[in-house]
Design a protein around this motif. Sequence first.
Motif, mmCIF file in Angstrom:
data_model
loop_
_atom_site.group_PDB
_atom_site.id
_atom_site.type_symbol
_atom_site.label_atom_id
_atom_site.label_comp_id
_atom_site.label_asym_id
_atom_site.label_seq_id
_atom_site.Cartn_x
_atom_site.Cartn_y
_atom_site.Cartn_z
ATOM 1 N N ASP A 127 22.253 16.640 33.904
ATOM 2 C CA ASP A 127 20.862 16.967 34.606
ATOM 3 C C ASP A 127 19.895 17.561 33.873
ATOM 4 O O ASP A 127 18.884 18.060 34.344
ATOM 5 C CB ASP A 127 21.196 17.439 36.118
ATOM 6 N N SER A 128 20.346 18.030 32.621
ATOM 7 C CA SER A 128 19.610 18.748 31.855
ATOM 8 C C SER A 128 19.505 18.550 30.277
ATOM 9 O O SER A 128 20.602 17.965 29.854
ATOM 10 C CB SER A 128 20.163 20.376 32.040
ATOM 11 N N GLU A 129 18.613 19.076 29.570
ATOM 12 C CA GLU A 129 18.643 18.795 28.119
ATOM 13 C C GLU A 129 18.005 20.157 27.583
ATOM 14 O O GLU A 129 17.525 21.024 28.234
ATOM 15 C CB GLU A 129 17.773 17.747 27.697
ATOM 16 N N GLY A 130 18.168 20.391 26.129
ATOM 17 C CA GLY A 130 17.602 21.250 25.459
ATOM 18 C C GLY A 130 17.875 22.690 25.934
ATOM 19 O O GLY A 130 18.892 23.057 26.424
ATOM 20 N N GLN A 131 16.656 23.623 26.245
ATOM 21 C CA GLN A 131 16.883 25.038 26.764
ATOM 22 C C GLN A 131 17.529 24.902 28.028
ATOM 23 O O GLN A 131 18.275 25.902 28.271
ATOM 24 C CB GLN A 131 15.371 25.742 26.452
ATOM 25 N N ARG A 132 17.286 24.200 28.804
ATOM 26 C CA ARG A 132 17.690 24.224 30.263
ATOM 27 C C ARG A 132 19.187 23.862 30.115
ATOM 28 O O ARG A 132 19.941 24.592 30.827
ATOM 29 C CB ARG A 132 17.043 23.200 31.184
ATOM 30 N N ARG A 133 19.804 22.914 29.475
ATOM 31 C CA ARG A 133 21.060 22.718 29.228
ATOM 32 C C ARG A 133 21.643 24.033 28.558
ATOM 33 O O ARG A 133 23.032 24.282 28.991
ATOM 34 C CB ARG A 133 21.416 21.491 28.651
ATOM 35 N N GLN A 134 21.241 24.703 27.653
ATOM 36 C CA GLN A 134 21.607 25.933 27.099
ATOM 37 C C GLN A 134 21.765 26.703 28.086
ATOM 38 O O GLN A 134 22.855 27.606 27.935
ATOM 39 C CB GLN A 134 20.983 26.274 25.826
ATOM 40 N N GLN A 135 21.038 27.080 29.145
ATOM 41 C CA GLN A 135 21.267 27.797 30.219
ATOM 42 C C GLN A 135 22.582 27.759 30.837
ATOM 43 O O GLN A 135 23.379 28.810 31.260
ATOM 44 C CB GLN A 135 20.128 27.916 31.238
ATOM 45 N N ALA A 136 22.946 26.462 31.045
ATOM 46 C CA ALA A 136 24.339 26.251 31.842
ATOM 47 C C ALA A 136 25.225 26.424 30.866
ATOM 48 O O ALA A 136 26.253 26.907 31.331
ATOM 49 C CB ALA A 136 24.127 24.626 32.239
ATOM 50 N N LEU A 137 25.290 26.122 29.797
ATOM 51 C CA LEU A 137 26.258 26.267 28.550
ATOM 52 C C LEU A 137 26.619 27.837 28.589
ATOM 53 O O LEU A 137 27.735 28.261 28.465
ATOM 54 C CB LEU A 137 26.071 25.688 27.141
ATOM 55 N N ASP A 138 25.202 28.669 28.769
ATOM 56 C CA ASP A 138 25.699 29.904 28.425
ATOM 57 C C ASP A 138 26.447 30.606 29.760
ATOM 58 O O ASP A 138 27.251 31.477 29.580
ATOM 59 C CB ASP A 138 24.346 30.727 28.484
ATOM 60 N N VAL A 139 26.016 30.223 30.946
ATOM 61 C CA VAL A 139 26.772 30.438 31.992
ATOM 62 C C VAL A 139 28.350 30.072 31.821
ATOM 63 O O VAL A 139 29.335 30.944 32.097
ATOM 64 C CB VAL A 139 26.454 29.601 33.244
ATOM 65 N N LEU A 140 28.607 28.908 31.378
ATOM 66 C CA LEU A 140 30.184 28.494 31.070
ATOM 67 C C LEU A 140 30.596 29.330 30.071
ATOM 68 O O LEU A 140 32.036 29.709 30.024
ATOM 69 C CB LEU A 140 30.107 26.907 30.774
ATOM 70 N N SER A 141 29.979 29.562 29.126
ATOM 71 C CA SER A 141 30.452 30.379 27.950
ATOM 72 C C SER A 141 30.737 31.655 28.398
ATOM 73 O O SER A 141 32.064 32.203 28.212
ATOM 74 C CB SER A 141 29.589 30.439 26.922
ATOM 75 N N ARG A 142 30.234 32.331 29.334
ATOM 76 C CA ARG A 142 30.523 33.854 30.002
ATOM 77 C C ARG A 142 31.825 33.647 30.729
ATOM 78 O O ARG A 142 32.556 34.667 30.793
ATOM 79 C CB ARG A 142 29.245 34.364 30.659
#
Length: 411
Positions: A90-105
């Motif tokens: 449901d996301s792309e670009g910076q918004r998807r990166q926010q989700a990926l950052d949560v998962l990375s942490r």
Amino acid sequence: MLLLTLPLVAVPSVAQPIALHRGVGLHDWLNWSPLTKDKTYRWPPYRSVEEWQSGERPLSDWPKGDPFKKIYLLGFDFVRLTVDPGPLLDSEGQRRQQALDVLSRAIDRLTKVGLKVVFNLHGVSQVPAYDMDILYNGADSEGVARYRSMVKAVATMLARHGADKVAFEPYNEPAYYPCDASGTDDWQRIMASTVADIREIDRRMTIIVTGACGGSITGLTNLDPNFDDENIYYSFHMYEPHSFTHQKADWTNGFFSGFPWPANTGSPETVIEGLRVHMLAEGLNSLQQAANIARLKSEINEYFKEGSNAATLKARIGEAVDWAKRYNIPPQRLFMGEFGVMRMSTDGRSGAYDADRLAYLQTVRQIAEGHGIPWSVWEYSNPHGMSVIEPRGPAVPDKPMLQALGLSVPQ
């Protein structure tokens, strides 16, 4: 000096997947990402640890300290971390990166305590636009292309954590049927293409591949691993016979419990008698009792006819082993990604008696380990019947279950 004159011989490095042995599913933390009132994903997505812990029980039920360190101290060397792919789709670009950052942490938090992570994209149905139906219009569909693009973004994030810490399982129990290899080649093409996508990102990352047909052994043995490399595991889930592992009624006032394992330790009569005892204790009248028994009669008879025991489980898992050997894949690169048994509920409406549940878990685990197959039991915390920690009250381990799994039992 003589040694200095000898020619240098290059010793090739042996590629191998991340070392996995005994794991546990960690499901409710990052699955079912929270929704807003209008049924869209809350942003940033996913639950905090505290939201996960307090979702089904008071936070005060959990002992103090890092909950993930406690998993490690029980003897698990990895978690199979299930993740809702919906927010990523449901996301792309910076918004998807926010989700990926949560998962990375989240991965950092797990690996910090010594756990390895099998990162599993585990689709759910709470937002229909992003449930797994997105995959089921064929290998060349727009939905599959969108999912594969998302997988590459996830692989890029995972690569930063190191091939020695994280493996990537991009699908869970895909529902391409039938299971007799008479269907299309869509799942074969989807899985092969996804492996190629991930390999564009990282050659060393361990990929966990799954067959179709709900991730079953039959689905795996229908797969042609013509994309194989030495950093791939091949997954199957072991819930057979399903009538034993998932004893739960889906009808009003339903009772479905007490099937024995091995099957020859009981009989249809003993199952029916046990059901009557539970139904009577819960106040069901004779007509309601008779209706329950009538609904289960054919399933009871079929269960005993099949006669599940250690030999039948060994033969079934042996089908996966034989498949691997046929393609010159070491059995140690198989992966039993889920197995488990629902425990008897306090009211007797669902589940298996402890002696039968524990005997099955121990047997399946020992068969897998006998072939060197790593496994992940389902799951760490679950109020609905399959749980390493007690489903109600203080969040302490189910010690008999740990013993059946060959793990450390806290004193």
